[in-house]
Design a protein around this motif. Structure first.
Motif, short mmCIF file in Angstrom:
data_model
loop_
_atom_site.label_atom_id
_atom_site.label_comp_id
_atom_site.label_asym_id
_atom_site.label_seq_id
_atom_site.Cartn_x
_atom_site.Cartn_y
_atom_site.Cartn_z
N CYS A 227 3.47 34.09 59.57
CA CYS A 227 3.36 35.55 59.53
C CYS A 227 2.41 36.01 58.43
N THR A 228 2.45 35.34 57.29
CA THR A 228 1.57 35.72 56.19
C THR A 228 0.11 35.56 56.58
N LEU A 229 -0.22 34.43 57.22
CA LEU A 229 -1.59 34.21 57.64
C LEU A 229 -1.99 35.21 58.73
N ALA A 230 -1.10 35.48 59.67
CA ALA A 230 -1.42 36.43 60.74
C ALA A 230 -1.67 37.82 60.17
N ARG A 231 -0.87 38.21 59.17
CA ARG A 231 -1.06 39.53 58.55
C ARG A 231 -2.38 39.58 57.79
N LEU A 232 -2.74 38.49 57.12
CA LEU A 232 -4.03 38.43 56.44
C LEU A 232 -5.19 38.53 57.43
N SER A 233 -5.03 37.90 58.58
CA SER A 233 -6.11 37.85 59.57
C SER A 233 -6.23 39.14 60.36
N TYR A 234 -5.08 39.73 60.75
CA TYR A 234 -5.10 40.84 61.69
C TYR A 234 -4.55 42.15 61.12
N GLY A 235 -3.93 42.08 59.95
CA GLY A 235 -3.42 43.30 59.34
C GLY A 235 -2.03 43.69 59.76
N HIS A 236 -1.34 42.87 60.57
CA HIS A 236 0.04 43.18 60.97
C HIS A 236 0.74 41.87 61.34
N LEU A 237 2.03 41.97 61.57
CA LEU A 237 2.84 40.78 61.82
C LEU A 237 2.90 40.44 63.31
N VAL B 214 -5.55 31.29 62.48
CA VAL B 214 -4.21 31.47 63.05
C VAL B 214 -3.93 30.40 64.10
N HIS B 215 -4.93 30.08 64.93
CA HIS B 215 -4.72 29.08 65.98
C HIS B 215 -4.39 27.71 65.38
N ARG B 216 -5.10 27.33 64.33
CA ARG B 216 -4.85 26.02 63.72
C ARG B 216 -3.44 25.96 63.13
N MET B 217 -3.05 27.03 62.41
CA MET B 217 -1.71 27.00 61.82
C MET B 217 -0.63 27.03 62.89
N PHE B 218 -0.87 27.78 63.96
CA PHE B 218 0.11 27.81 65.05
C PHE B 218 0.31 26.41 65.63
N GLU B 219 -0.78 25.70 65.87
CA GLU B 219 -0.66 24.35 66.45
C GLU B 219 0.07 23.40 65.51
N GLU B 220 -0.09 23.58 64.22
CA GLU B 220 0.56 22.69 63.26
C GLU B 220 2.04 23.03 63.06
N LEU B 221 2.36 24.31 62.98
CA LEU B 221 3.70 24.71 62.56
C LEU B 221 4.61 25.19 63.70
N ILE B 222 4.07 25.95 64.63
CA ILE B 222 4.91 26.66 65.59
C ILE B 222 4.97 25.98 66.96
N ALA B 223 3.82 25.53 67.45
CA ALA B 223 3.77 24.93 68.80
C ALA B 223 4.72 23.75 68.98
N PRO B 224 4.93 22.88 67.97
CA PRO B 224 5.85 21.76 68.19
C PRO B 224 7.28 22.18 68.54
N HIS B 225 7.62 23.44 68.32
CA HIS B 225 8.98 23.91 68.63
C HIS B 225 9.06 24.62 69.98
N GLY B 226 8.01 24.45 70.80
CA GLY B 226 8.09 24.91 72.18
C GLY B 226 7.60 26.32 72.44
N PHE B 227 6.71 26.84 71.59
CA PHE B 227 6.20 28.19 71.77
C PHE B 227 4.73 28.17 72.18
N LEU B 228 4.32 29.23 72.87
CA LEU B 228 2.94 29.43 73.27
C LEU B 228 2.37 30.62 72.49
N LEU B 229 1.11 30.54 72.12
CA LEU B 229 0.46 31.62 71.38
C LEU B 229 -0.28 32.54 72.33
N VAL B 230 -0.03 33.84 72.21
CA VAL B 230 -0.77 34.86 72.94
C VAL B 230 -1.59 35.62 71.90
#
Length: 311
Positions: free
Chosen positions: A146-156, A106-122
């Motif tokens: 969201c798909t990867l997060a649900r696979l990893s943690y079981g929820h969105l 999840v951390h790797r995908m967040f850094e690639e897809l979401i972080a460039p748009h100004g978000f922080l991961l908690v």
């Protein structure tokens, strides 16, 4: 003036400060973007607007880009309507590059897809690697994450401000709505059995539907609604999770409560609610969507509430 709206034009020095005739701001647990709709009278024909900013009693409520504006001119003057969304819209409007991953986190995908748009991961979970994951053509940045997060943690995951949070919303302290402290002006309670799935069969690699996931809640209600699914490619490693999530989503859609209240009630999506009134007692609800609005009849808050038990 409780609400103040500032619209910024495409040209230098062109800010318009307007008091709305009608205004609504909507946030949802299932969407990363907050939306604005407003109607205003303007002194003359307006230019193209790029950004919108909303303050309430001096406090910033919304800031984002204008998606659509419409101007109407008649004998009564010039009326402008504006639709806008905050920066979460970029996660919905941009497609993720189709790609096959190995040992993705999840951390790797967040850094690639979401972080460039100004978000922080908690994210307080231990690192989990998904052995194989494919981003399909047409998935938005948010859908893929969201798909990867649900696979990893079981929820969105969900968005709150600048933060993308992977933990389930705890709801915090339960809001007790109704009665004298938080009276409501209207309540709508809908029980809809149409979406509820009773059993899901999963196709295996040999092409046979041998694995079944049942829904005891549907069966106890006498609901029979069977579906056969070919697991999506990203669920190859955990096909039963795909079926289980489909069942949980169907149960979450079964009961919906819409509540309209006077004034600005400062709840957030994900918070828990108990409606406790002489006419209705409805516990275990969660804020799925909240809309704050103002207009000719004053300020009001509208809540869409779903079951807290099927997140």
């Amino acid at each position: 003036m409780s609400f103040r709206v500032t619209l910024t034009t495409a040209f230098a020095g062109g800010d318009y400060e307007l008091e709305p005739l009608s205004l609504s701001l909507t946030s949802s647990l299932s969407s990363p973007a907050r939306s604005l709709w407003g109607r205003f009278t303007v002194p003359d024909f307006p230019p193209e607007f790029l950004r919108a900013r909303v303050e309430y009693k001096g406090r910033l409520l919304f800031e984002g880009c204008v998606d659509r504006q419409q101007t109407r001119v008649d004998e009564n003057g010039v009326v402008l309507e504006v639709e806008a969304r905050d920066k979460g819209a970029a996660l919905l409007d941009n497609e993720a590059r189709p790609k096959a991953y190995q040992n993705l986190t999840v951390h790797r995908m967040f850094e690639e897809l979401i972080a460039p748009h100004g978000f922080l991961l908690v994210d307080g979970y231990p690192t989990i690697q998904v052995p194989a994951f494919t981003i399909r053509k047409g998935q938005s940045l948010w859908d893929a994450f969201c798909t990867l997060a649900r696979l990893s943690y079981g929820h969105l995951p969900y968005v709150r401000g600048d933060m993308v949070i992977t933990a389930l919303p705890t709801g915090g302290e339960t809001w007790v709505l109704g009665g004298k402290d938080y009276p409501f002006s209207s309540l709508s309670h809908t029980v809809n059995h149409y979406p509820v799935l009773s059993q899901v069969y999963i196709r295996d690699q040999a092409g046979n539907y041998t694995t079944a996931v049942g829904n005891p809640e549907a069966q106890s209600r006498g609901i029979s609604r069977t579906r056969y699914f070919i697991p999506a490619g990203e669920y190859d490693c955990k096909p039963q999770w795909d079926a289980d999530q489909r069942i949980r989503r169907s149960m979450r859609q079964m009961v919906q409560v819409e509540l309209e209240m006077p004034g600005m009630l400062e709840l957030s999506p994900g918070e828990t609610v108990w409606i406790n009134d002489k006419l209705a007692s409805l516990p275990n609800l969660q804020v799925e969507e909240i809309t704050h609005s103002t207009g000719p009849k004053g300020e009001k808050t509208k809540l869409v509430l779903l079951s807290f038990l099927y997140q």
